[in-house]
Design an enzyme around this catalytic site. Structure first.
Site, PDB file in Angstrom:
ATOM      1  N   ARG A  83      -3.282  52.023  94.192  1.00 20.00           N
ATOM      2  CA  ARG A  83      -4.218  53.283  94.081  1.00 20.00           C
ATOM      3  C   ARG A  83      -3.218  54.577  94.200  1.00 20.00           C
ATOM      4  NH1 ARG A  83      -8.268  55.562  98.265  1.00 20.00           N
ATOM      5  NH2 ARG A  83      -9.119  57.260  97.090  1.00 20.00           N
ATOM      6  N   HIS A 127      -8.376  63.903  95.244  1.00 20.49           N
ATOM      7  CA  HIS A 127      -8.047  63.644  96.556  1.00 20.49           C
ATOM      8  C   HIS A 127      -7.726  64.933  97.171  1.00 20.49           C
ATOM      9  CE1 HIS A 127      -7.150  59.946  98.992  1.00 20.49           C
ATOM     10  NE2 HIS A 127      -6.902  60.964 100.056  1.00 20.49           N
ATOM     11  N   GLU A 139     -13.728  60.358  99.338  1.00 18.26           N
ATOM     12  CA  GLU A 139     -14.383  60.530 100.648  1.00 18.26           C
ATOM     13  C   GLU A 139     -15.154  62.067 100.688  1.00 18.26           C
ATOM     14  OE1 GLU A 139     -11.548  60.558 103.730  1.00 18.26           O
ATOM     15  OE2 GLU A 139     -11.472  58.349 103.751  1.00 18.26           O
ATOM     16  N   ASN A 185     -13.739  53.368 102.086  1.00 17.62           N
ATOM     17  CA  ASN A 185     -12.697  53.658 102.965  1.00 17.62           C
ATOM     18  C   ASN A 185     -13.252  53.323 104.434  1.00 17.62           C
ATOM     19  OD1 ASN A 185     -11.160  54.688 100.766  1.00 17.62           O
ATOM     20  ND2 ASN A 185     -10.935  56.567 101.395  1.00 17.62           N
ATOM     21  N   TYR A 226     -11.908  52.803 108.489  1.00 18.43           N
ATOM     22  CA  TYR A 226     -11.179  52.862 109.505  1.00 18.43           C
ATOM     23  C   TYR A 226     -11.524  52.373 111.038  1.00 18.43           C
ATOM     24  CZ  TYR A 226      -7.804  55.119 106.160  1.00 18.43           C
ATOM     25  OH  TYR A 226      -6.822  55.093 105.316  1.00 18.43           O
ATOM     26  N   GLU A 246      -9.194  52.068 100.843  1.00 21.37           N
ATOM     27  CA  GLU A 246      -8.263  52.250 102.136  1.00 21.37           C
ATOM     28  C   GLU A 246      -8.887  51.725 103.200  1.00 21.37           C
ATOM     29  OE1 GLU A 246      -7.926  56.540 103.055  1.00 21.37           O
ATOM     30  OE2 GLU A 246      -8.036  56.996 100.888  1.00 21.37           O
TER      31      GLU A 246
END
Ligand SMILES: *[C@@H]1O[C@H](CO)[C@@H](O)[C@H](O)[C@H]1NC(C)=O
Ligand SMILES: *[C@@H]1O[C@H](CO)[C@@H](O)[C@H](O)[C@H]1NC(C)=O
Length: 492
Positions: free
Chosen positions: A101, A146, A191, A331, A333, A400
């Protein structure tokens, strides 16, 4: 009788051996599951003004306001992937990934005052990269946006100007035309909630200057319209001949209620809907989530606005946005403990104030190199399950997920633990909970320019020597670990 007992004993031993064999055989990633790694253009490419590339907002911020970046650095050279891309492909081959990606730099592909002219040199760069990936059996997963907005478009008000929808549509169509014969997985935005609500890069500035509850929602509204337009362009003009898929990547930090008091349980759900639902609900279900509509209306009234600050969709717009996804990019985290917040002073308006929550992380959770990104593997499993139950189990690509540190050590056991546990959470979500997770893309292939943290925060599976003009890359232990998982499709 003794004989019969013996047979039963023998049978039960055989059954338990068979059970454990099939169970271990099953505790692996499904055959169609893809492993990958991710990067983005501004964070790795460099070549910021080479071969006709024009200025993006990140070129401008880093040059004009270096103090905004923790180490006053920029992505002018970054990992120099503009020149070292063949080495990047070598690394991808070495890892054995099925997906890579990356994002296109809008300002490299389209130039001219308002990005209407195709820049052949920029196109050639991506053609080379894409061809090389395919030659090596690696499928490109391409993000259109992005964060590196053309500076010129930012001066028009960025995402607050609905002309943005037209600029983005033109860019998306150009990308499908140029690369869609080989690129089969497209991601419109990376995002949106960071773009519109947290980084306040509504205008593309990236600077935390506009916590403003009017323009933040104008941004989400125009972003969703731009996403839908790109989807429809793909659907109408390209899908029949190119046969690819298109979706969006939303980031989602899991919101766990801090206590089981009803107001905290409600606050955690409110936070999820403000963070994730505000984009996912219009795309997958219909319109903004009810809790968002009601809460912004109420707070706007308290603040004496004549009507809700939430930019409403017309009925036709709601229909137009609904269903514009073939998959959902995720994504992920970290995780927060969320409780109900107090009503903030009425002097200010912002998205964050509208959420009316407070959040903390548990001190017992392992820290990482990025502030507020503590390691909480079960949060990923919960997030995946919530997506399944809230949106009817769509196909999810984890676009991600990764671990940062500030050391950059090659013996990065801390990162190995992270991937072991987050991949296991993914596996549990797939095998035990039936969530449709189709891919995992580690962030990131290599250490790179981490936005306002510059080069201080390192997410790479490969170390990059930023003092070396060639930006030499070296495999970390975590890369070897990931390589092994990709081969065996197992974690032990
Ligand atoms: C937390 O860190 C310790 C020590 O490095 C490690 O053993 C453990 O696996 C980590 N836990 C998680 C959830 O990553
Ligand atoms: C993955 O999770 C399962 C279930 O909790 C556990 O039994 C197994 O040991 C874990 N695997 C690894 C490699 O941590």
């Amino acid at each position: 009788m003794v004989f019969k007992g013996f047979i039963i004993l023998l049978l039960s031993i055989l059954i338990s051996i068979f059970d454990s064999l099939t169970q271990t055989a099953q505790w692996e990633f499904p055959e169609d599951f893809k492993f990958g790694v991710a990067t983005s253009a501004y964070q790795i490419e460099g070549g910021w003004d080479e071969d006709g590339k024009t200025t993006s907002v990140w070129d401008r911020i880093t040059h004009q306001t270096p103090a905004f970046i923790a180490d006053q650095s920029s992505g002018d050279v970054a990992c120099d992937s503009y020149h070292q891309w063949e080495r990047d492909v070598e690394m991808l081959k070495e890892l054995g990934v099925q997906y890579y990606r990356f994002s296109l730099a809008w300002t490299r592909i389209l130039s001219g005052a308002y990005t209407s002219t195709v820049n052949q040199a920029g196109v050639k760069y991506y053609n080379n990269l894409i061809d090389k990936l395919i030659e090596n059996g690696i499928e490109p997963v391409v993000t259109l946006y992005h964060w590196d907005m053309p500076q010129k478009i930012s001066t028009l008000g960025g995402l607050t100007n609905d002309a943005w929808v037209k600029f983005f549509s033109h860019y998306a169509r150009t990308a499908f035309e140029l690369f869609g014969d080989r690129v089969k997985i497209w991601i419109t935005f990376n995002e949106p909630n960071i773009i519109c609500h947290y980084f306040n890069s509504v205008l593309g500035s990236g600077q935390p200057a506009y916590p403003n509850g009017v323009i933040e929602y104008l941004c989400s509204y125009n972003l969703l319209k731009a996403h839908a337009e790109a989807y429809h362009i793909y659907n109408r003009e390209f899908r029949h001949k190119q046969g690819g898929k298109i979706g969006i990547t939303l980031n989602f930090e899991w919101a766990e209620p801090a206590t089981d008091k009803p107001e905290d349980v409600e606050a955690a759900e409110r936070r999820r809907q403000f963070d994730f639902g505000i984009f996912a609900n219009p795309i997958i279900n219909f319109d903004y989530p009810k809790v968002v509509i009601d809460r912004v209306a109420k707070r706007s009234e308290l603040e004496d606005f004549p009507e809700s600050r939430l930019q409403k969709f017309t009925f036709a717009e709601k229909l137009n946005v609904k269903g514009t996804y073939d998959f959902l990019g995720l994504n992920h985290y970290t995780t927060w403990l969320v409780s109900n917040g107090d009503e903030a002073s009425l002097e200010q308006s912002s998205f964050y104030i509208d959420t009316k929550v407070s959040r903390v992380q548990d001190d017992s959770w392992n820290t990482t190199g990025a502030e507020d990104n503590r390691v909480v593997p079960w949060g990923l499993r919960k997030a995946l399950n919530w997506i399944k139950s809230t949106y009817g189990n769509p196909d999810v690509l984890i676009t991600e997920c990764g671990y940062s540190d500030r050391i950059g050590n090659l013996d990065d056991n801390q990162r190995i633990n992270f991937y072991r546990d987050y991949l296991n959470a993914t596996l549990q979500a797939i095998l035990e909970d039936g969530v449709n997770v189709k891919a995992f893309m580690a962030w990131s292939l290599m250490d790179n320019f981490e936005w306002n943290q510059g080069y201080l925060v390192k997410f790479g599976l490969y170390h990059v020597d930023f003092n070396d003009p060639k930006r030499v890359r070296t495999m970390k232990d975590s890369a070897k670990y990931y390589q092994k998982i990709i081969v065996t499709r197992r974690l032990d």
